[in-house]
Design a protein around this motif. Structure first.
Motif, mmCIF file in Angstrom:
data_model
loop_
_atom_site.group_PDB
_atom_site.id
_atom_site.type_symbol
_atom_site.label_atom_id
_atom_site.label_comp_id
_atom_site.label_asym_id
_atom_site.label_seq_id
_atom_site.Cartn_x
_atom_site.Cartn_y
_atom_site.Cartn_z
ATOM 1 N N THR A 77 0.833 -1.203 0.000
ATOM 2 C CA THR A 77 0.000 0.000 0.000
ATOM 3 C C THR A 77 0.869 1.255 0.000
ATOM 4 O O THR A 77 0.586 2.233 -0.711
ATOM 5 C CB THR A 77 -0.934 0.008 1.223
ATOM 6 O OG1 THR A 77 -1.793 -1.134 1.158
ATOM 7 C CG2 THR A 77 -1.782 1.260 1.263
ATOM 8 N N SER A 80 2.324 1.751 -3.391
ATOM 9 C CA SER A 80 1.301 2.261 -4.315
ATOM 10 C C SER A 80 1.126 3.763 -4.159
ATOM 11 O O SER A 80 0.992 4.489 -5.151
ATOM 12 C CB SER A 80 -0.034 1.544 -4.081
ATOM 13 O OG SER A 80 0.038 0.199 -4.510
ATOM 14 N N ARG A 81 1.123 4.228 -2.904
ATOM 15 C CA ARG A 81 0.941 5.665 -2.676
ATOM 16 C C ARG A 81 2.116 6.472 -3.189
ATOM 17 O O ARG A 81 1.983 7.664 -3.478
ATOM 18 C CB ARG A 81 0.709 5.926 -1.190
ATOM 19 C CG ARG A 81 -0.671 5.479 -0.741
ATOM 20 C CD ARG A 81 -0.885 5.635 0.745
ATOM 21 N NE ARG A 81 -2.254 5.236 1.094
ATOM 22 C CZ ARG A 81 -2.641 4.879 2.308
ATOM 23 N NH1 ARG A 81 -1.766 4.862 3.309
ATOM 24 N NH2 ARG A 81 -3.894 4.543 2.540
ATOM 25 N N HIS A 85 4.286 0.999 -8.477
ATOM 26 C CA HIS A 85 3.289 -0.064 -8.589
ATOM 27 C C HIS A 85 3.903 -1.441 -8.854
ATOM 28 O O HIS A 85 3.331 -2.454 -8.462
ATOM 29 C CB HIS A 85 2.267 0.301 -9.676
ATOM 30 C CG HIS A 85 1.564 1.587 -9.400
ATOM 31 N ND1 HIS A 85 0.762 1.777 -8.292
ATOM 32 C CD2 HIS A 85 1.569 2.767 -10.076
ATOM 33 C CE1 HIS A 85 0.275 3.007 -8.303
ATOM 34 N NE2 HIS A 85 0.753 3.627 -9.368
ATOM 35 N N ALA A 88 4.790 -2.633 -5.484
ATOM 36 C CA ALA A 88 3.548 -2.962 -4.776
ATOM 37 C C ALA A 88 3.020 -4.317 -5.235
ATOM 38 O O ALA A 88 2.596 -5.146 -4.416
ATOM 39 C CB ALA A 88 2.504 -1.879 -5.030
ATOM 40 N N PRO A 120 -2.630 -3.008 -8.393
ATOM 41 C CA PRO A 120 -1.461 -2.525 -9.154
ATOM 42 C C PRO A 120 -1.468 -2.974 -10.613
ATOM 43 O O PRO A 120 -0.944 -2.261 -11.474
ATOM 44 C CB PRO A 120 -0.268 -3.110 -8.382
ATOM 45 C CG PRO A 120 -0.801 -4.197 -7.539
ATOM 46 C CD PRO A 120 -2.222 -3.835 -7.244
ATOM 47 N N GLU A 123 -3.279 -0.252 -12.254
ATOM 48 C CA GLU A 123 -2.456 0.962 -12.322
ATOM 49 C C GLU A 123 -1.383 0.848 -13.398
ATOM 50 O O GLU A 123 -0.986 1.852 -13.996
ATOM 51 C CB GLU A 123 -1.800 1.226 -10.962
ATOM 52 C CG GLU A 123 -2.765 1.618 -9.858
ATOM 53 C CD GLU A 123 -3.376 2.987 -10.063
ATOM 54 O OE1 GLU A 123 -2.826 3.779 -10.861
ATOM 55 O OE2 GLU A 123 -4.414 3.274 -9.436
#
Length: 312
Positions: A77, A80-81, A85, A88, A120, A123
């Motif tokens: 997480t 990801s922030r 990705h 992640a 992900p 993303e």
């Protein structure tokens, strides 16, 4: 409101005491994990990753406990922030492997890991891979939960969103409708999840060119939100805007203007001064005035919007 900074201070104090009192790393790893989560919530992702690295060093053995999967998900997480990705994805995949080794094949936590891996993938633009993960997750959830269940409704929604990303809007609509019907059975009356489903269904109808159906669903979402939020709310303003946009598409510009004006007034109360959402709302009102041939009023709205954007 919860004070994360104060919580972080007390976690640091507890960690210092724990290092002195406990040789067992279990206490320290849990305290460090809590600290990392707080850093993440405070937007200090780099600090969170640094703390997670300390947990890795403490453990110094192969991950083999369900808590380890939760730790890896937390790290994912944070990655990801930070927009990382690929990293992640790797963390989420490692968490899935741990859960598959320790838990029954149809355990809900495995479905959760599959869902996490899909995020992900999406993303990264790997929507077919994301779709596969979501489909595997819903199969497990349907086997784990007999009848209606919020997690199954969420999986229908996740599949629908991924179908939309792939341009498969008919399939997306079918999934969104199943999610909506299940949520209506699970949550009678006004509920945030039902409002969300109404909005998703409306957006998908619009993508298919079914604007009358989209209007009805946006109006249902608006009515649900108005029951949930008795005061001004950005969510209500968003639905007013959605209804206005659909009226606009249908050529019903007077009705669109009424919705846009209500949204603008609400946003101005919510965000005094300069705010991008207010500027966008001013622009929406201006565009509708223009469509109605009211050029002077349109120009006034455009000028206010431009001035506000310049001041943000």
């Amino acid at each position: 409101m919860f004070n994360y900074q104060s919580a972080l201070y007390y976690f640091n104090c507890g960690l210092l005491i724990g290092r002195q009192l406990f040789e067992d790393h279990t206490f320290l790893t849990r305290s460090l994990n809590n600290m990392a989560v707080l850093y993440d919530l405070l937007g200090r992702q780099d600090d969170a990753l640094s703390v997670y690295q300390q947990i890795f060093q403490l453990r110094q053995q192969q991950f083999s406990h369900p808590d380890d999967a939760n730790l890896l998900n937390n790290i994912a997480t944070t990655y990801s922030r930070l927009g990382r990705h690929e990293e992640a994805l790797s963390m989420h995949q490692n968490a899935l492997q741990i859960r598959q080794q320790l838990l029954p094949e149809n355990h809900p936590s495995i479905a959760k890991s599959l869902n996490n891996i899909a995020l992900p993938y999406s993303e990264l633009g790997r929507h077919e891979d994301a779709l596969l993960m979501h489909k595997m997750a819903i199969q497990i959830r349907q086997q784990s939960f007999s009848g209606d269940h919020p997690d199954v409704a969420t999986s229908f929604n996740n599949i629908a969103v991924t179908y939309s990303e792939l341009g498969h809007h008919v399939e997306a609509l079918n999934m969104h409708l199943q999610s909506l019907k299940m949520r209506q059975r699970l949550f009678p009356g006004a509920h945030p999840f039902t409002a969300i489903s109404f909005s998703f269904v409306a957006s998908t109808y619009a993508k298919l060119g079914h604007h009358e159906e989209a209007l009805f669903m946006h109006q249902q979402a608006l009515m649900t939100k108005q029951q949930l939020f008795l005061c001004d709310s950005a969510d209500v303003a968003d639905s007013l805007c959605n209804v206005g946009t659909t009226f606009h598409t249908l050529g019903r510009h007077e009705e669109a203007l009424s919705m846009y004006q209500q949204a603008l007034q609400m946003l101005q109360r919510l965000f005094p001064g300069n705010h991008p959402d207010v500027a966008i709302s001013l622009n929406n009102v201006g565009t509708t005035y223009c469509m109605l041939g009211r050029r002077k009023e349109a120009l006034s709205m455009y000028r206010q919007a431009l001035q506000m954007l310049n001041n943000i």
